[in-house]
Design a protein around this motif. Structure first.
Motif, PDB file in Angstrom:
ATOM      1  N   LEU A  24      12.728  21.054  22.026  1.00 60.02           N
ATOM      2  CA  LEU A  24      12.830  20.024  20.997  1.00 60.02           C
ATOM      3  C   LEU A  24      13.040  18.638  21.583  1.00 60.02           C
ATOM      4  CD1 LEU A  24      15.058  21.824  18.348  1.00 60.02           C
ATOM      5  CD2 LEU A  24      12.611  21.365  18.222  1.00 60.02           C
ATOM      6  N   VAL A  25      13.904  18.489  22.588  1.00 63.18           N
ATOM      7  CA  VAL A  25      14.267  17.156  23.052  1.00 63.18           C
ATOM      8  C   VAL A  25      13.638  16.755  24.378  1.00 63.18           C
ATOM      9  CG1 VAL A  25      16.428  17.168  21.784  1.00 63.18           C
ATOM     10  CG2 VAL A  25      16.402  17.908  24.157  1.00 63.18           C
ATOM     11  N   ARG A  26      13.072  17.702  25.108  1.00 64.54           N
ATOM     12  CA  ARG A  26      12.319  17.435  26.338  1.00 64.54           C
ATOM     13  C   ARG A  26      13.157  16.871  27.483  1.00 64.54           C
ATOM     14  NH1 ARG A  26       7.776  13.970  23.312  1.00 64.54           N
ATOM     15  NH2 ARG A  26       7.901  15.167  21.429  1.00 64.54           N
ATOM     16  N   GLU A 114       5.937  17.361  16.130  1.00 70.39           N
ATOM     17  CA  GLU A 114       7.263  18.013  16.165  1.00 70.39           C
ATOM     18  C   GLU A 114       7.286  19.324  15.384  1.00 70.39           C
ATOM     19  OE1 GLU A 114       9.975  16.487  17.640  1.00 70.39           O
ATOM     20  OE2 GLU A 114      11.422  18.003  17.089  1.00 70.39           O
ATOM     21  N   GLU A 115       6.778  19.307  14.169  1.00 69.06           N
ATOM     22  CA  GLU A 115       6.869  20.499  13.323  1.00 69.06           C
ATOM     23  C   GLU A 115       6.024  21.647  13.888  1.00 69.06           C
ATOM     24  OE1 GLU A 115       5.616  18.781   9.639  1.00 69.06           O
ATOM     25  OE2 GLU A 115       3.516  19.224  10.010  1.00 69.06           O
ATOM     26  N   GLN A 116       4.905  21.332  14.520  1.00 68.60           N
ATOM     27  CA  GLN A 116       4.068  22.371  15.114  1.00 68.60           C
ATOM     28  C   GLN A 116       4.713  22.918  16.390  1.00 68.60           C
ATOM     29  OE1 GLN A 116       0.047  20.964  15.666  1.00 68.60           O
ATOM     30  NE2 GLN A 116      -0.059  20.175  13.582  1.00 68.60           N
ATOM     31  N   ALA A 119       7.701  25.218  15.575  1.00 70.78           N
ATOM     32  CA  ALA A 119       7.253  26.496  15.019  1.00 70.78           C
ATOM     33  C   ALA A 119       6.661  27.379  16.113  1.00 70.78           C
ATOM     34  CB  ALA A 119       6.222  26.256  13.916  1.00 70.78           C
ATOM     35  N   LEU A 120       5.812  26.797  16.947  1.00 71.02           N
ATOM     36  CA  LEU A 120       5.191  27.562  18.028  1.00 71.02           C
ATOM     37  C   LEU A 120       6.234  28.035  19.037  1.00 71.02           C
ATOM     38  CD1 LEU A 120       2.525  28.606  19.161  1.00 71.02           C
ATOM     39  CD2 LEU A 120       2.315  26.460  20.429  1.00 71.02           C
ATOM     40  N   HIS A 121       7.203  27.194  19.346  1.00 68.32           N
ATOM     41  CA  HIS A 121       8.255  27.577  20.296  1.00 68.32           C
ATOM     42  C   HIS A 121       9.029  28.790  19.786  1.00 68.32           C
ATOM     43  CE1 HIS A 121      11.382  26.884  23.391  1.00 68.32           C
ATOM     44  NE2 HIS A 121      12.118  27.522  22.488  1.00 68.32           N
ATOM     45  N   LEU A 122       9.450  28.754  18.531  1.00 72.79           N
ATOM     46  CA  LEU A 122      10.275  29.848  18.010  1.00 72.79           C
ATOM     47  C   LEU A 122       9.525  31.173  18.022  1.00 72.79           C
ATOM     48  CD1 LEU A 122      12.122  28.109  15.046  1.00 72.79           C
ATOM     49  CD2 LEU A 122      13.047  28.744  17.283  1.00 72.79           C
TER      50      LEU A 122
END
Length: 179
Positions: A24-26, A114-116, A119-122
């Motif tokens: 999320l925050v890189r 961000e939203e993609q 979602a992909l990370h989770l």
């Protein structure tokens, strides 16, 4: 000796929280701060956790909400991180083709909206089911699937447009090497 059950084992979830926070925050320092904030919130809201519930999903949801709060509080910080990511791209050492390729893929992932990306990370990295990821993000499953589909399409497009690193080299280039 009596054995205590540990249904609220947040320590066992730290690796997943850290991975998601980094996604999320890189930035690893910011990620640690975000995990810390999420753990503080989780301990404050410990009584709201259902004993039979999924602790990992609950903690990821808290982490997600902490991240959204941070974004709302400080959008300029996000802009600085984006600028820092662009600067970091230019400082890769030459000759390390795999490191460059990994950086390209990482950058493509971080360039996702961000939203993609979340979602992909989770689903792809944390291995949550679609329903668990949707619960963590507080969105319907259909919306989650749509975000993942768009993220995958964007990454496929990146793969098609990015030239592959080749180990073959053109020597001379004038076609007269045999002369």
């Amino acid at each position: 000796m009596e054995r205590k059950d540990r249904p609220f084992d947040v320590i066992g979830q730290l690796a997943a929280l850290r991975r998601y926070a980094r996604s999320l925050v890189r930035n690893s320092d910011e990620a640690e701060d975000l995990v810390h904030d999420a753990l503080v919130r989780a301990l404050e809201k410990k009584k709201s956790f259902r004993s039979g519930g999924n602790l990992r999903t609950w903690l990821l949801s808290i982490l997600h909400n902490a991240h959204i709060d941070r974004l709302r509080q400080n959008r300029s910080l996000t802009r600085r991180h984006d600028e820092a990511a662009v600067e970091a791209e230019q400082s890769l050492p030459a000759g390390q083709e795999h490191a460059v390729r990994l950086q390209q893929v990482r950058d493509a992932f971080f360039d996702l909206p961000e939203e993609q990306r979340e979602a992909l990370h989770l689903v792809a990295i944390e291995g949550l089911s679609y329903q668990e990821a949707a619960n963590a993000l507080g969105i319907p499953v259909g919306t989650l699937m749509s975000r993942i589909s768009r993220a995958r399409a964007q990454l496929r497009e990146f793969e098609e447009k990015t030239p592959r690193i080749s180990h073959l080299r053109l020597i001379g280039g004038d076609g007269n090497e045999g002369n």
